[in-house]
Design a protein around this motif. Structure first.
Motif, mmCIF file in Angstrom:
data_model
loop_
_atom_site.group_PDB
_atom_site.id
_atom_site.type_symbol
_atom_site.label_atom_id
_atom_site.label_comp_id
_atom_site.label_asym_id
_atom_site.label_seq_id
_atom_site.Cartn_x
_atom_site.Cartn_y
_atom_site.Cartn_z
ATOM 1 N N ASN A 172 0.821 -1.208 0.000
ATOM 2 C CA ASN A 172 0.000 0.000 0.000
ATOM 3 C C ASN A 172 0.859 1.264 0.000
ATOM 4 O OD1 ASN A 172 -2.569 -1.308 0.084
ATOM 5 N ND2 ASN A 172 -2.185 -1.818 2.223
ATOM 6 N N GLY A 173 2.080 1.156 -0.515
ATOM 7 C CA GLY A 173 2.964 2.313 -0.564
ATOM 8 C C GLY A 173 2.365 3.451 -1.378
ATOM 9 N N ARG A 174 2.579 4.670 -0.936
ATOM 10 C CA ARG A 174 1.972 5.826 -1.593
ATOM 11 C C ARG A 174 2.892 6.479 -2.615
ATOM 12 N NH1 ARG A 174 -2.225 8.333 2.293
ATOM 13 N NH2 ARG A 174 -1.998 10.138 0.944
ATOM 14 N N THR A 175 4.200 6.374 -2.436
ATOM 15 C CA THR A 175 5.130 7.060 -3.334
ATOM 16 C C THR A 175 5.491 6.168 -4.521
ATOM 17 O OG1 THR A 175 7.122 6.250 -2.212
ATOM 18 C CG2 THR A 175 6.098 8.267 -1.347
ATOM 19 N N ASN A 194 9.817 -0.284 -5.821
ATOM 20 C CA ASN A 194 10.491 -1.281 -4.985
ATOM 21 C C ASN A 194 9.705 -2.585 -4.940
ATOM 22 O OD1 ASN A 194 12.638 0.401 -4.361
ATOM 23 N ND2 ASN A 194 11.741 1.132 -2.442
ATOM 24 N N THR A 195 8.379 -2.471 -4.845
ATOM 25 C CA THR A 195 7.541 -3.666 -4.835
ATOM 26 C C THR A 195 7.646 -4.409 -6.158
ATOM 27 O OG1 THR A 195 5.982 -2.626 -3.294
ATOM 28 C CG2 THR A 195 5.190 -4.527 -4.545
ATOM 29 N N MET A 247 9.655 -8.538 -7.365
ATOM 30 C CA MET A 247 9.114 -9.706 -8.073
ATOM 31 C C MET A 247 10.234 -10.617 -8.568
ATOM 32 S SD MET A 247 5.978 -8.008 -10.240
ATOM 33 C CE MET A 247 5.434 -9.562 -10.933
ATOM 34 N N THR A 248 11.388 -10.033 -8.914
ATOM 35 C CA THR A 248 12.505 -10.844 -9.397
ATOM 36 C C THR A 248 13.135 -11.645 -8.271
ATOM 37 O OG1 THR A 248 14.085 -9.023 -9.088
ATOM 38 C CG2 THR A 248 13.008 -9.187 -11.235
ATOM 39 N N GLN A 249 12.841 -11.280 -7.011
ATOM 40 C CA GLN A 249 13.331 -12.057 -5.881
ATOM 41 C C GLN A 249 12.451 -13.278 -5.612
ATOM 42 O OE1 GLN A 249 13.797 -9.473 -2.472
ATOM 43 N NE2 GLN A 249 14.821 -7.884 -3.671
ATOM 44 N N LEU A 293 5.031 -8.594 -14.844
ATOM 45 C CA LEU A 293 3.844 -7.752 -14.877
ATOM 46 C C LEU A 293 3.206 -7.684 -13.490
ATOM 47 C CD1 LEU A 293 2.101 -9.075 -18.133
ATOM 48 C CD2 LEU A 293 3.732 -7.189 -17.920
ATOM 49 N N MET A 294 2.857 -6.470 -13.060
ATOM 50 C CA MET A 294 2.202 -6.275 -11.781
ATOM 51 C C MET A 294 1.096 -5.240 -11.921
ATOM 52 S SD MET A 294 3.825 -5.133 -8.090
ATOM 53 C CE MET A 294 3.532 -3.373 -8.278
#
Length: 285
Positions: A179-182, A188-189, A193-195, A204-205
């Motif tokens: 729920n990050g706003r910036t 970063n989220t 995904m590559t982790q 894709l996200m």
């Protein structure tokens, strides 16, 4: 019980949650095809008053206009407002049952160009409360694969000009989280995904309702060469939404997001992928 299902059950007993992997097949995917376009269908929120219906129609028309274009549902297909959810369920234009029927009917004309369905947190609302998964219902209604919350799609077509072999692409898709706003926190989220899954060509996200795309590189050891590494490229894509705004976003003071999606082009003569952001009425251009 099929062997594949027995294997899945065994993995789950061991605490291993398998990720859905399948190769998408379509008669158009031949060695002579020089391009494929993936049109993500993220966060439609059908039934919400702010759902951009014209953009939805444009997306359907865009996919149907060319046989090499394919849609991929990335979750939150319907608003699915329930008691105690963020939005007010009484504001929805139609109830969740009709939302399901309508979204299936809207996409039936292009169901042969829909790769698969993923679910999002809005589908999870009823899955967690009463065990009913709207994502699975949509996939069944369109007769397309259902991947759950995440999945890996493989697509093979074209012919590599260097070795003459067909080119295989792997795409990791996840509805998304956080729920990050910036913008930074959202990127970063996406990068994380590559982790979770490595080795895919495209990531894709959805979920954030933000649109952006960038290439990401990592050095990997060349399998057939001694003391040599190669630069492996991944295309990272945050896919946008079909929502023009929501009251709960205003209550939290969220920055407005522009509705649209990000089209992924896969090349058939030499392995490569690039992204094109399409906002509002630009989708049909």
């Amino acid at each position: 019980m099929p062997r594949a299902q027995r294997l899945v059950n065994k993995l789950k007993r061991l605490g291993i949650e398998p990720i859905s992997i399948f190769e998408y097949k379509n008669d158009i995917l031949t060695s002579s095809l020089d391009k494929v376009e993936i049109v993500p269908l993220p966060c439609i929120h059908y039934g919400h008053p702010a759902c951009h219906d014209l953009l939805l129609k444009s997306a359907i028309d865009y996919i149907s206009a060319e046989p090499y274009r394919f849609g991929l549902f990335l979750g939150d297909m319907i608003e699915n407002g329930v008691i105690n959810s963020k939005g007010n369920p009484y504001d929805d234009l139609v109830n969740p049952d009709d939302q399901l029927d309508n979204i299936i009917e809207r996409f039936k004309p292009i169901k042969n160009q829909i790769i698969a369905v993923l679910r999002g947190n809005h589908e999870n609302r009823t899955l967690r409360t009463v065990g009913i998964d709207p994502g699975r219902i949509i996939a069944y209604g369109l007769d397309v694969p259902y991947l759950g919350i995440e999945g890996i799609v493989k697509i093979q077509f074209g012919k590599n000009k260097w070795d003459g072999k067909q080119i295989m692409y792997s795409i990791y898709a996840h509805h998304g989280w956080s729920n990050g706003r910036t913008i930074g926190s959202k990127v970063n989220t996406l990068d994380k995904m590559t982790q979770r899954v490595e080795g895919c060509d495209v990531y894709l996200m959805a979920h954030s309702h933000q649109m952006l795309a960038y290439p990401s590189g990592v050095y990997t050891v060349a399998p057939r060469a001694k003391a040599q590494v190669k630069l492996t490229q991944r295309l990272m894509v945050m896919c946008g939404s079909f929502l023009c705004g929501a009251e709960y976003a205003a209550e939290k003071g969220y920055q407005p997001t522009v509705p649209g999606t990000v089209i992924i082009s896969l090349l058939g003569h030499n392995k490569g992928a690039y992204a094109t952001i399409r906002i509002g009425n630009q989708l049909g251009m």
